[in-house]
Design a protein around this motif. Structure first.
Motif, PDB file in Angstrom:
ATOM      1  N   ALA A   1       1.351   1.880   2.328  1.00 44.42           N
ATOM      2  CA  ALA A   1       0.783   0.727   3.026  1.00 44.42           C
ATOM      3  C   ALA A   1       1.548  -0.528   2.643  1.00 44.42           C
ATOM      4  O   ALA A   1       2.038  -0.637   1.525  1.00 44.42           O
ATOM      5  CB  ALA A   1      -0.701   0.573   2.665  1.00 44.42           C
TER       6      ALA A   1
ATOM      7  N   PRO B   1      -7.421  -2.146   4.548  1.00 44.09           N
ATOM      8  CA  PRO B   1      -7.377  -0.865   5.247  1.00 44.09           C
ATOM      9  C   PRO B   1      -6.240   0.009   4.728  1.00 44.09           C
ATOM     10  O   PRO B   1      -5.208  -0.490   4.291  1.00 44.09           O
ATOM     11  CB  PRO B   1      -7.155  -1.236   6.712  1.00 44.09           C
ATOM     12  CG  PRO B   1      -6.829  -2.672   6.745  1.00 44.09           C
ATOM     13  CD  PRO B   1      -7.150  -3.267   5.417  1.00 44.09           C
TER      14      PRO B   1
ATOM     15  N   LEU C   1      -3.969  -8.102   2.461  1.00 41.14           N
ATOM     16  CA  LEU C   1      -4.699  -7.653   3.637  1.00 41.14           C
ATOM     17  C   LEU C   1      -6.174  -7.601   3.284  1.00 41.14           C
ATOM     18  O   LEU C   1      -6.562  -6.946   2.330  1.00 41.14           O
ATOM     19  CB  LEU C   1      -4.228  -6.264   4.075  1.00 41.14           C
ATOM     20  CG  LEU C   1      -2.811  -6.182   4.596  1.00 41.14           C
ATOM     21  CD1 LEU C   1      -2.434  -4.743   4.851  1.00 41.14           C
ATOM     22  CD2 LEU C   1      -2.672  -6.983   5.876  1.00 41.14           C
TER      23      LEU C   1
ATOM     24  N   LEU D   1       4.563   3.339  10.847  1.00 45.49           N
ATOM     25  CA  LEU D   1       4.365   1.926  10.572  1.00 45.49           C
ATOM     26  C   LEU D   1       5.716   1.253  10.674  1.00 45.49           C
ATOM     27  O   LEU D   1       6.726   1.815  10.290  1.00 45.49           O
ATOM     28  CB  LEU D   1       3.803   1.724   9.166  1.00 45.49           C
ATOM     29  CG  LEU D   1       2.380   2.194   8.939  1.00 45.49           C
ATOM     30  CD1 LEU D   1       2.027   2.078   7.468  1.00 45.49           C
ATOM     31  CD2 LEU D   1       1.421   1.384   9.762  1.00 45.49           C
TER      32      LEU D   1
ATOM     33  N   LEU E   1      -4.158   1.520   9.450  1.00 44.94           N
ATOM     34  CA  LEU E   1      -3.265   0.556  10.098  1.00 44.94           C
ATOM     35  C   LEU E   1      -2.397   1.235  11.155  1.00 44.94           C
ATOM     36  O   LEU E   1      -2.185   0.683  12.238  1.00 44.94           O
ATOM     37  CB  LEU E   1      -2.391  -0.140   9.054  1.00 44.94           C
ATOM     38  CG  LEU E   1      -3.124  -1.053   8.071  1.00 44.94           C
ATOM     39  CD1 LEU E   1      -2.169  -1.523   6.979  1.00 44.94           C
ATOM     40  CD2 LEU E   1      -3.743  -2.230   8.792  1.00 44.94           C
TER      41      LEU E   1
ATOM     42  N   GLY F   1      -2.432   0.484  15.143  1.00 46.84           N
ATOM     43  CA  GLY F   1      -1.200   0.185  15.878  1.00 46.84           C
ATOM     44  C   GLY F   1      -1.041   1.081  17.091  1.00 46.84           C
ATOM     45  O   GLY F   1      -0.663   0.621  18.175  1.00 46.84           O
TER      46      GLY F   1
END
Length: 133
Positions: free
Chosen positions: A22, A39, A27, A9, A44, A48
């Motif tokens: 996260a 999520p 979100l 991430l 995520l 991505g």
């Protein structure tokens, strides 16, 4: 080109895909992959990776062509006027990301989209950029 998957991430939120890493913030999402706060970090990261796999003009063109019909490599080469090794490389990225699936038929491999959700993402993205022009 390098494989599309990095599993990380961005913006300093961690690299494990662990829900504890996260990003913070409001979100909102719905569906089976969503938790009470949205999520998970893993979802995520996977999204991505998928978007990175789609983030090349040739791969977008391949998805649009496969949306019309299943095709083998030489049909994509002819339709897109791109060299065969490059088409094969892009198909490999899309296959690794789970966007396309190949089925051997004699000497050829025929590619098809795994599902229509991905085609909608691409069609919507193309329509969006064309609206502003």
């Amino acid at each position: 080109m390098a494989p599309a998957s990095t599993g990380a991430l961005s913006a300093g939120t961690g690299t494990s895909g662990d829900p504890a890493t996260a990003p913070a913030g409001p979100l909102e999402a719905s569906g089976p992959a969503a938790g009470p706060l949205g999520p998970s970090g893993a979802a995520l990261a996977d999204a991505g990776d998928l978007l990175r796999a789609l983030a090349a003009p040739v791969r977008i063109a391949i998805v649009l062509r496969l949306r019309e019909a299943d095709r083998c490599v030489h049909e994509l080469v002819d339709a897109l006027d791109v060299a065969q090794p490059l088409i094969s490389q892009h198909l490999r990225v899309l296959k690794t990301a789970g966007v396309v699936q190949g089925e051997r038929r004699g000497r050829e491999v025929v590619y098809r989209l795994v599902d229509d959700h991905l085609a909608h993402i691409v069609v919507d993205a193309v329509a969006h950029v064309q609206e502003g022009k």
